[in-house]
Design an enzyme around this catalytic site. Structure first.
Site, PDB file in Angstrom:
ATOM      1  N   HIS A  24       0.856  -1.208   0.000  1.00 44.16           N
ATOM      2  CA  HIS A  24       0.000   0.000   0.000  1.00 44.16           C
ATOM      3  C   HIS A  24       0.878   1.238   0.000  1.00 44.16           C
ATOM      4  O   HIS A  24       0.768   2.075   0.906  1.00 44.16           O
ATOM      5  CB  HIS A  24      -0.909   0.038   1.239  1.00 44.16           C
ATOM      6  CG  HIS A  24      -2.097  -0.862   1.160  1.00 44.16           C
ATOM      7  ND1 HIS A  24      -2.831  -1.215   2.271  1.00 44.16           N
ATOM      8  CD2 HIS A  24      -2.693  -1.453   0.104  1.00 44.16           C
ATOM      9  CE1 HIS A  24      -3.822  -2.003   1.900  1.00 44.16           C
ATOM     10  NE2 HIS A  24      -3.762  -2.164   0.587  1.00 44.16           N
ATOM     11  N   HIS A  80     -12.461  -8.276  -5.831  1.00 46.61           N
ATOM     12  CA  HIS A  80     -11.960  -6.984  -5.356  1.00 46.61           C
ATOM     13  C   HIS A  80     -11.102  -6.351  -6.451  1.00 46.61           C
ATOM     14  O   HIS A  80     -10.329  -7.040  -7.120  1.00 46.61           O
ATOM     15  CB  HIS A  80     -11.143  -7.267  -4.090  1.00 46.61           C
ATOM     16  CG  HIS A  80     -10.519  -6.097  -3.426  1.00 46.61           C
ATOM     17  ND1 HIS A  80     -11.033  -4.832  -3.465  1.00 46.61           N
ATOM     18  CD2 HIS A  80      -9.403  -6.022  -2.642  1.00 46.61           C
ATOM     19  CE1 HIS A  80     -10.250  -4.025  -2.755  1.00 46.61           C
ATOM     20  NE2 HIS A  80      -9.259  -4.712  -2.254  1.00 46.61           N
ATOM     21  N   GLU A  82      -8.645  -4.003  -6.146  1.00 48.41           N
ATOM     22  CA  GLU A  82      -7.277  -3.548  -5.844  1.00 48.41           C
ATOM     23  C   GLU A  82      -6.242  -4.379  -6.611  1.00 48.41           C
ATOM     24  O   GLU A  82      -6.404  -5.590  -6.790  1.00 48.41           O
ATOM     25  CB  GLU A  82      -7.020  -3.600  -4.325  1.00 48.41           C
ATOM     26  CG  GLU A  82      -5.843  -2.728  -3.922  1.00 48.41           C
ATOM     27  CD  GLU A  82      -5.793  -2.412  -2.431  1.00 48.41           C
ATOM     28  OE1 GLU A  82      -6.540  -3.012  -1.639  1.00 48.41           O
ATOM     29  OE2 GLU A  82      -4.968  -1.543  -2.056  1.00 48.41           O
ATOM     30  N   ASP A  84      -3.429  -5.726  -6.268  1.00 44.83           N
ATOM     31  CA  ASP A  84      -2.748  -6.949  -5.813  1.00 44.83           C
ATOM     32  C   ASP A  84      -3.599  -8.187  -6.117  1.00 44.83           C
ATOM     33  O   ASP A  84      -3.097  -9.308  -6.037  1.00 44.83           O
ATOM     34  CB  ASP A  84      -2.362  -6.885  -4.332  1.00 44.83           C
ATOM     35  CG  ASP A  84      -3.485  -6.453  -3.416  1.00 44.83           C
ATOM     36  OD1 ASP A  84      -4.361  -5.704  -3.857  1.00 44.83           O
ATOM     37  OD2 ASP A  84      -3.485  -6.877  -2.241  1.00 44.83           O
ATOM     38  N   HIS A 146     -12.520  -4.495   2.139  1.00 46.45           N
ATOM     39  CA  HIS A 146     -12.314  -3.174   2.704  1.00 46.45           C
ATOM     40  C   HIS A 146     -12.466  -2.040   1.676  1.00 46.45           C
ATOM     41  O   HIS A 146     -12.154  -0.893   2.002  1.00 46.45           O
ATOM     42  CB  HIS A 146     -10.907  -3.110   3.349  1.00 46.45           C
ATOM     43  CG  HIS A 146      -9.784  -3.178   2.352  1.00 46.45           C
ATOM     44  ND1 HIS A 146      -8.760  -2.248   2.361  1.00 46.45           N
ATOM     45  CD2 HIS A 146      -9.508  -3.982   1.317  1.00 46.45           C
ATOM     46  CE1 HIS A 146      -7.904  -2.509   1.408  1.00 46.45           C
ATOM     47  NE2 HIS A 146      -8.332  -3.558   0.761  1.00 46.45           N
ATOM     48  N   ASP A 165      -9.784 -10.157   0.846  1.00 48.12           N
ATOM     49  CA  ASP A 165      -8.863  -9.578   1.826  1.00 48.12           C
ATOM     50  C   ASP A 165      -9.211  -9.941   3.276  1.00 48.12           C
ATOM     51  O   ASP A 165      -8.331  -9.893   4.147  1.00 48.12           O
ATOM     52  CB  ASP A 165      -8.845  -8.049   1.692  1.00 48.12           C
ATOM     53  CG  ASP A 165      -7.851  -7.576   0.653  1.00 48.12           C
ATOM     54  OD1 ASP A 165      -6.818  -8.240   0.457  1.00 48.12           O
ATOM     55  OD2 ASP A 165      -8.099  -6.530   0.030  1.00 48.12           O
ATOM     56  N   TYR A 193      -2.465  -7.296  10.277  1.00 46.29           N
ATOM     57  CA  TYR A 193      -3.273  -7.097   9.072  1.00 46.29           C
ATOM     58  C   TYR A 193      -4.610  -6.458   9.442  1.00 46.29           C
ATOM     59  O   TYR A 193      -5.041  -5.468   8.836  1.00 46.29           O
ATOM     60  CB  TYR A 193      -3.480  -8.478   8.447  1.00 46.29           C
ATOM     61  CG  TYR A 193      -4.169  -8.533   7.119  1.00 46.29           C
ATOM     62  CD1 TYR A 193      -3.429  -8.597   5.948  1.00 46.29           C
ATOM     63  CD2 TYR A 193      -5.552  -8.575   7.034  1.00 46.29           C
ATOM     64  CE1 TYR A 193      -4.059  -8.692   4.724  1.00 46.29           C
ATOM     65  CE2 TYR A 193      -6.184  -8.671   5.815  1.00 46.29           C
ATOM     66  CZ  TYR A 193      -5.433  -8.727   4.659  1.00 46.29           C
ATOM     67  OH  TYR A 193      -6.060  -8.824   3.448  1.00 46.29           O
ATOM     68  N   HIS A 226      -4.676 -13.393   0.903  1.00 43.09           N
ATOM     69  CA  HIS A 226      -3.280 -13.226   1.342  1.00 43.09           C
ATOM     70  C   HIS A 226      -2.970 -14.247   2.429  1.00 43.09           C
ATOM     71  O   HIS A 226      -3.786 -14.452   3.348  1.00 43.09           O
ATOM     72  CB  HIS A 226      -3.046 -11.842   1.957  1.00 43.09           C
ATOM     73  CG  HIS A 226      -3.163 -10.706   0.983  1.00 43.09           C
ATOM     74  ND1 HIS A 226      -2.273 -10.497  -0.044  1.00 43.09           N
ATOM     75  CD2 HIS A 226      -4.064  -9.703   0.903  1.00 43.09           C
ATOM     76  CE1 HIS A 226      -2.636  -9.407  -0.717  1.00 43.09           C
ATOM     77  NE2 HIS A 226      -3.718  -8.916  -0.176  1.00 43.09           N
TER      78      HIS A 226
HETATM   79 FE1  FEO Z   1      -7.405  -4.696  -0.854  1.00 42.36          FE
HETATM   80 FE2  FEO Z   1      -5.170  -7.270  -0.851  1.00 42.36          FE
HETATM   81  O1  FEO Z   1      -6.054  -5.776  -1.531  1.00 42.36           O
END
Ligand code: FEO
Length: 395
Positions: A24, A80, A82, A84, A146, A165, A193, A226
């Protein structure tokens, strides 16, 4: 590392990022690396749930290829936006251009604003499902867990929840399951996290957990995007999230300070001795040197925070100012807080800290303490007593 079957005909096909140390941007330090988890479900139809960060896209495709030809993928579920988790989409979609991308309306909007591609997109909402053959994928919107686009995917036939996430950890490992790794490291990373990514979203998380519990889903495996996969007592991480979301705290203190010539540091050390003398555990961090991500994790369940700074140009120092700005975003509740620091001629830092604390929605619970230049023995004794009083308040 290759694909790994985590349930019958369900494969982990993600990537392990052993090297990443800043996530991030630089808001999150990933001292133990991370993983980007993608899951491939092989049935009459073939679905991929989430991709990986773009630098690992080729590796993901190699992993997919050990199970099926990527051209045969029918659905790519995007839980999601994002990068990643979506960064691998452009490369993958070139190999399976007819596949449908599946996600929420906000996911479609967000993906377009990242990649400017007109993939065939199927918008889904809570309650919608896709039949793959023997297996079904059901979708549960999870806005603000999130991002607004976030979604969970659930496969009832395999009792498998893929919540993206949620319930993850930034932890690179050659193992894939949570029960195979060092438990201290696992829980430390799960807490870090939650604290750094999800702390401000506790109310939304509590509601979502209640909603999902009411759905009576049978879950034997939770496979986040993750870190390690929860297969042994997977609900333990859900219960822990429910507790964190309530902001339950314990009698513990975290002192975070920044110092110019060590006078404020002297105060911090003596205050910590006072807190400890009251029988309360305390951690002390010089925020100019400390790992901010770890400090936030320690603050998650501590009832007391003390913030200290030397005065510089009538203000607090920049690292503690930046840190308090970050804390403001977490909206901590049910905390006891105070401030301390040394000054030369006109104090100002302690007042600034008090204001920052109020802006973060917290109250100053003990009158702050400040001394001119280097504290003498009498003043250091006052620091000790200040610490002891703060410790007594926390009990
Ligand atoms: Fe919100 Fe692992 O990205």
């Amino acid at each position: 590392m290759s694909s790994i079957e985590i349930k019958p005909q369900v494969y982990w096909v993600g990537a392990v990022d052993w090297a990443v140390r800043a996530f991030h941007g630089h808001t999150y330090t990933t001292q133990r690396g991370t993983t980007y988890n993608s899951y491939l479900i092989r049935d009459e139809k073939i679905a991929l749930v989430d991709t990986v960060y773009r630098p690992f896209a080729r590796e993901m495709i190699e992993h997919i290829s050990t199970v099926v030809d990527p051209a045969k993928i029918d659905y790519v579920i995007a839980n999601h936006v994002e990068i990643d988790h979506s960064g691998g989409l452009p490369m993958l979609m070139k190999l399976c251009p007819k596949a449908k991308v599946v996600g929420t309306q906000k996911c479609r909007d967000g993906l377009f604003k990242h990649y400017y591609e007109n993939w065939d997109f199927q918008i889904v909402k809570t309650g919608d499902s896709i039949k793959l053959g023997k297996r079904t994928l059901k979708f549960i919107e999870a806005p603000m867990i999130h991002w607004p686009d976030s979604m969970f995917t659930y496969c009832p036939e395999e009792q498998l929840l893929m919540p993206n996430d949620a319930f993850g950890q930034h932890l690179a490992s050659s193992e894939r399951f949570a029960d195979q790794v060092d438990q201290c490291a696992l829980w430390e990373e799960a807490k870090k996290y939650y604290a750094n990514i999800l702390w401000p979203l506790g109310t939304v998380i509590s509601r979502k957990i209640e909603e999902v519990v009411k759905m009576n889903l049978e879950v034997s495996v939770i496979a986040p995007s993750h870190g390690l996969i929860w297969r042994r007592n997977p609900m333990q991480i859900v219960q822990q999230y429910a507790a964190w979301a309530k902001q339950e705290t314990s009698a513990a203190a975290v002192i975070v300070y920044e110092t110019m010539w060590k006078a404020t540091e002297k105060m911090a050390r003596r205050i910590a001795e006072g807190i400890s003398d009251a029988g309360v555990p305390v951690k002390v961090y010089n925020i100019a040197e400390a790992d901010r991500t770890e400090v936030i994790a320690d603050m998650l369940q501590a009832k007391g925070f003390l913030f200290g700074s030397s005065t510089h140009d009538n203000d607090m120092l920049p690292a503690i100012a930046g840190f308090l700005e970050l804390v403001k975003g977490f909206k901590p509740r049910n905390r006891l807080v105070s401030a301390f620091g040394s000054y030369g001629w006109a104090g100002g830092a302690v007042k600034e800290i008090e204001e920052a604390v109020k802006e973060a929605g917290m109250e100053v619970s003990l009158p702050p303490l400040s001394f001119r230049f280097v504290p003498d023995q009498t003043e250091l004794q006052k620091c000790f007593l200040f610490g002891r009083s703060f410790g007594e308040l926390l009990k």
